[in-house]
Scaffold this motif. Structure first.
Motif, PDB file in Angstrom:
ATOM      1  N   GLY A  61     -72.290  54.995 -36.066  1.00 37.54           N
ATOM      2  CA  GLY A  61     -71.274  54.820 -37.097  1.00 37.54           C
ATOM      3  C   GLY A  61     -71.384  55.838 -38.222  1.00 37.54           C
ATOM      4  O   GLY A  61     -70.939  55.585 -39.339  1.00 37.54           O
TER       5      GLY A  61
ATOM      6  N   PRO B 263     -73.043  51.245 -28.917  1.00 37.78           N
ATOM      7  CA  PRO B 263     -72.026  50.984 -29.937  1.00 37.78           C
ATOM      8  C   PRO B 263     -71.753  49.500 -30.160  1.00 37.78           C
ATOM      9  O   PRO B 263     -71.233  49.114 -31.206  1.00 37.78           O
ATOM     10  CB  PRO B 263     -70.782  51.691 -29.399  1.00 37.78           C
ATOM     11  CG  PRO B 263     -71.024  51.880 -27.944  1.00 37.78           C
ATOM     12  CD  PRO B 263     -72.507  52.004 -27.777  1.00 37.78           C
TER      13      PRO B 263
ATOM     14  N   ARG C 125     -71.719  58.951 -33.232  1.00 42.56           N
ATOM     15  CA  ARG C 125     -70.637  58.002 -32.973  1.00 42.56           C
ATOM     16  C   ARG C 125     -71.189  56.578 -32.822  1.00 42.56           C
ATOM     17  O   ARG C 125     -70.680  55.640 -33.427  1.00 42.56           O
ATOM     18  CB  ARG C 125     -69.915  58.429 -31.695  1.00 42.56           C
ATOM     19  CG  ARG C 125     -68.769  57.550 -31.348  1.00 42.56           C
ATOM     20  CD  ARG C 125     -68.112  58.011 -30.070  1.00 42.56           C
ATOM     21  NE  ARG C 125     -67.646  56.849 -29.347  1.00 42.56           N
ATOM     22  CZ  ARG C 125     -67.390  56.834 -28.059  1.00 42.56           C
ATOM     23  NH1 ARG C 125     -67.557  57.915 -27.332  1.00 42.56           N
ATOM     24  NH2 ARG C 125     -66.967  55.745 -27.479  1.00 42.56           N
ATOM     25  N   TYR C 126     -72.248  56.431 -32.037  1.00 38.07           N
ATOM     26  CA  TYR C 126     -72.825  55.106 -31.814  1.00 38.07           C
ATOM     27  C   TYR C 126     -73.359  54.499 -33.112  1.00 38.07           C
ATOM     28  O   TYR C 126     -73.313  53.295 -33.317  1.00 38.07           O
ATOM     29  CB  TYR C 126     -73.961  55.180 -30.789  1.00 38.07           C
ATOM     30  CG  TYR C 126     -73.504  55.312 -29.357  1.00 38.07           C
ATOM     31  CD1 TYR C 126     -72.155  55.433 -29.035  1.00 38.07           C
ATOM     32  CD2 TYR C 126     -74.417  55.310 -28.315  1.00 38.07           C
ATOM     33  CE1 TYR C 126     -71.744  55.562 -27.726  1.00 38.07           C
ATOM     34  CE2 TYR C 126     -74.017  55.430 -26.999  1.00 38.07           C
ATOM     35  CZ  TYR C 126     -72.675  55.555 -26.706  1.00 38.07           C
ATOM     36  OH  TYR C 126     -72.286  55.677 -25.401  1.00 38.07           O
TER      37      TYR C 126
ATOM     38  N   LEU D 260     -69.923  58.673 -38.075  1.00 39.09           N
ATOM     39  CA  LEU D 260     -68.564  59.199 -38.182  1.00 39.09           C
ATOM     40  C   LEU D 260     -67.659  58.120 -38.774  1.00 39.09           C
ATOM     41  O   LEU D 260     -67.644  56.986 -38.285  1.00 39.09           O
ATOM     42  CB  LEU D 260     -68.036  59.586 -36.791  1.00 39.09           C
ATOM     43  CG  LEU D 260     -68.882  60.594 -36.029  1.00 39.09           C
ATOM     44  CD1 LEU D 260     -68.338  60.771 -34.615  1.00 39.09           C
ATOM     45  CD2 LEU D 260     -68.919  61.924 -36.752  1.00 39.09           C
ATOM     46  N   VAL D 261     -66.953  58.469 -39.817  1.00 39.91           N
ATOM     47  CA  VAL D 261     -66.084  57.488 -40.470  1.00 39.91           C
ATOM     48  C   VAL D 261     -64.730  57.482 -39.771  1.00 39.91           C
ATOM     49  O   VAL D 261     -64.086  58.526 -39.635  1.00 39.91           O
ATOM     50  CB  VAL D 261     -65.931  57.808 -41.974  1.00 39.91           C
ATOM     51  CG1 VAL D 261     -65.018  56.794 -42.651  1.00 39.91           C
ATOM     52  CG2 VAL D 261     -67.294  57.797 -42.647  1.00 39.91           C
ATOM     53  N   MET D 262     -64.318  56.325 -39.281  1.00 43.43           N
ATOM     54  CA  MET D 262     -63.063  56.255 -38.513  1.00 43.43           C
ATOM     55  C   MET D 262     -61.961  55.505 -39.236  1.00 43.43           C
ATOM     56  O   MET D 262     -60.823  55.536 -38.810  1.00 43.43           O
ATOM     57  CB  MET D 262     -63.322  55.614 -37.154  1.00 43.43           C
ATOM     58  CG  MET D 262     -64.161  56.503 -36.258  1.00 43.43           C
ATOM     59  SD  MET D 262     -64.742  55.630 -34.820  1.00 43.43           S
ATOM     60  CE  MET D 262     -63.265  55.633 -33.809  1.00 43.43           C
TER      61      MET D 262
END
Lengths: 140, 352
Positions: B347, B47, B344-345, B349-351
């Motif tokens: 990106g 990440p 997740r690593y 997934l939108v956070m």
């Protein structure tokens, strides 16, 4: 782009700090030879002659803690470990604080050899990407 | 002889995702994927990793192996299609972190799809021969993007390599680049528009008129100019979008012994490093080389073009092998992650 708001680190601050974030810099008293990890104007011996030096990349973990509830902007990296690392600067033990990366959290041990590298510290979708020193295990 | 390689270094992130794991998410047949692409897993950047951090690791090792005063480095050229910034050079970040002398230092980001790294090498060679710099750092690194569910998702990986180059005949040379030939046409096999998150490609069109046509032409041109037969070379490194393309191009070029193609194991275990692909291949060939060996390397960049290099290994190679990590050590370390962690690593997934 809305020019009124700068996301992330303020550029002048980034520029002031970049050398100390990205490079492996320490300071040494020219008179007594004492090495510091943080900048100082004056050594404990009273001397004001302090020079900048490059710190060794390798060190050993003294202790660590794991951050599971990170501050805003660091969610992506959690859980992560912060450690005190001992460096050997020409026989002098110098302790520095830093984040560990590429490590299995249950396998961090006192005395574990680590090496400094460059990683992202924090990066939003906009704004500056903050890089900095993190330490990764040296695979034996 | 046009330039010397003084030091080299490669880097591949520790995380891997298996083809099975990706196939499971999209309901595809993993065996078909593995046989079709000859790729079993790919490397995934952590990440906190990107092209600059990969380039940094590779460059550190290259400088260490070169054993030169790093303040003499006059250029930091980085080829990538995943530079951290759209506008802001990657080379300045590296130069600062590597502690290079800012005086007389040039830095630039290069872009030519997957052959940006070999373009950076040629630009550094040009500056050296023009007498503008003594030593230069040329890097190819990527954290490649592939649209989820696209065939590219099985191969788009992360890795890179760096080379410290110097004038021909330098006493610290571990190898000499004796000739480079390039071949370029306007072939729209693969592209990404400004602001688009993922590239688009022409599926089968990426093969015959693109990858094969350009690599075969650049390599033939090189051999013709040198008056050499391809089987006189000891090791080969080709740009590796997948294992099948590499195997086929090697056969079509008339390479008899496929075990000499060092790129096959890299792409099978770690996928395609894009701008880093050919450069990591050359690094692995150097890892295995003995003095006097000849290495042939050919990159390919979509859009499209290919650079072919003829490299002759020198005696000092034996001295630098014990320094740093070999490509094989990177290939053999692996921390397998599931698709969720991968998403997740990377990106996906939108956070915010």
């Amino acid at each position: 782009m809305y020019m009124g708001i700068i996301e992330g680190t303020f550029p002048p601050r980034y520029r002031r700090e970049v050398k100390y974030r990205n490079a492996f810099v320490g300071w040494r008293c020219k008179k007594c030879g004492r090495v510091f990890y943080t900048p100082r104007k004056r050594c404990e011996c009273g001397s004001r002659e302090i020079e900048e030096i490059e710190l060794p990349r390798e060190g050993r973990v003294v202790t660590r803690t794991v951050v599971r509830n990170p501050p805003k902007g660091y969610e992506k990296y959690a859980p992560y470990a912060i450690a005190i690392i001992e460096l050997d600067v020409d026989g002098q033990k110098v302790r520095v604080l830093g984040q560990l990366a590429d490590v299995d959290l249950d396998k961090i041990r006192t005395g574990m050899r680590v090496r400094a590298t460059l990683r992202r510290i924090r990066a939003g979708r906009r704004g500056l990407i903050e890089y900095g020193v993190k330490r990764v295990p040296i695979e034996e | 002889m046009i330039a010397s390689i003084l030091g080299y270094g490669a880097y591949i992130p520790r995380y891997r995702i298996k083809a099975e794991e990706i196939a499971k998410v999209w309901g595809q047949d993993p065996d078909r994927v593995k046989l079709g692409l000859l790729v079993e897993s790919k490397s995934v950047p952590g990440p906190d990793e990107d092209t600059a951090t990969i380039a940094f690791e590779a460059a550190m090792q290259a400088i260490e192996r070169a054993g030169i005063d790093k303040s003499l480095i006059g250029a930091v050229f980085v080829g990538s299609e995943s530079h951290p910034y759209a506008v802001k050079p990657t080379g300045t970040i590296l130069a600062s972190a590597l502690g290079l002398n800012p005086k007389h230092l040039r830095a630039a980001s290069f872009e030519f799809a997957c052959k940006a790294g070999t373009e950076a090498i040629q630009a550094v060679i040009g500056l050296i021969n023009a007498g503008l710099i003594k030593y230069g750092l040329a890097i190819g690194a990527d954290t490649a993007q592939g649209r989820p569910s696209d065939p590219l998702e099985y191969t788009a990986a992360a890795g890179g390599a760096a080379y410290v180059l110097g004038p021909k005949g330098d006493s610290k040379a571990i190898a000499e680049i004796e000739r480079v030939e390039s071949y370029v046409t306007d072939t729209p096999d693969f592209r990404r528009r400004q602001g688009a998150p993922y590239p688009e490609h022409g599926v089968r069109f990426t093969g015959e008129p693109a990858y094969f046509h350009h690599i075969i032409n650049s390599v033939k041109l090189l051999l013709e100019k040198l008056g050499r037969d391809i089987n006189e070379y000891d090791r080969f490194a080709f740009h590796s979008p997948n294992g099948k393309f590499v195997r086929n191009v090697a056969r079509r070029l008339g390479i008899k012994d496929l075990s000499r193609v060092v790129s096959l194991d890299i792409v099978r275990k770690c996928g395609n490093f894009y701008s880093g692909s050919t450069l990591v291949g050359i690094a692995r060939a150097l890892d295995k080389a003995n003095p006097g060996d000849k290495i042939l390397a050919a990159s390919f960049g979509s859009g499209a073009g290919s650079d072919a290099f003829s490299i002759v290994v020198k005696d000092r190679i034996t001295e630098v092998k014990s320094i740093g990590k070999s490509v094989d050590r990177y290939l053999n370390r692996a921390k397998y992650i599931d698709y969720g962690t991968y998403a997740r690593y990377r990106g996906i997934l939108v956070m915010d």
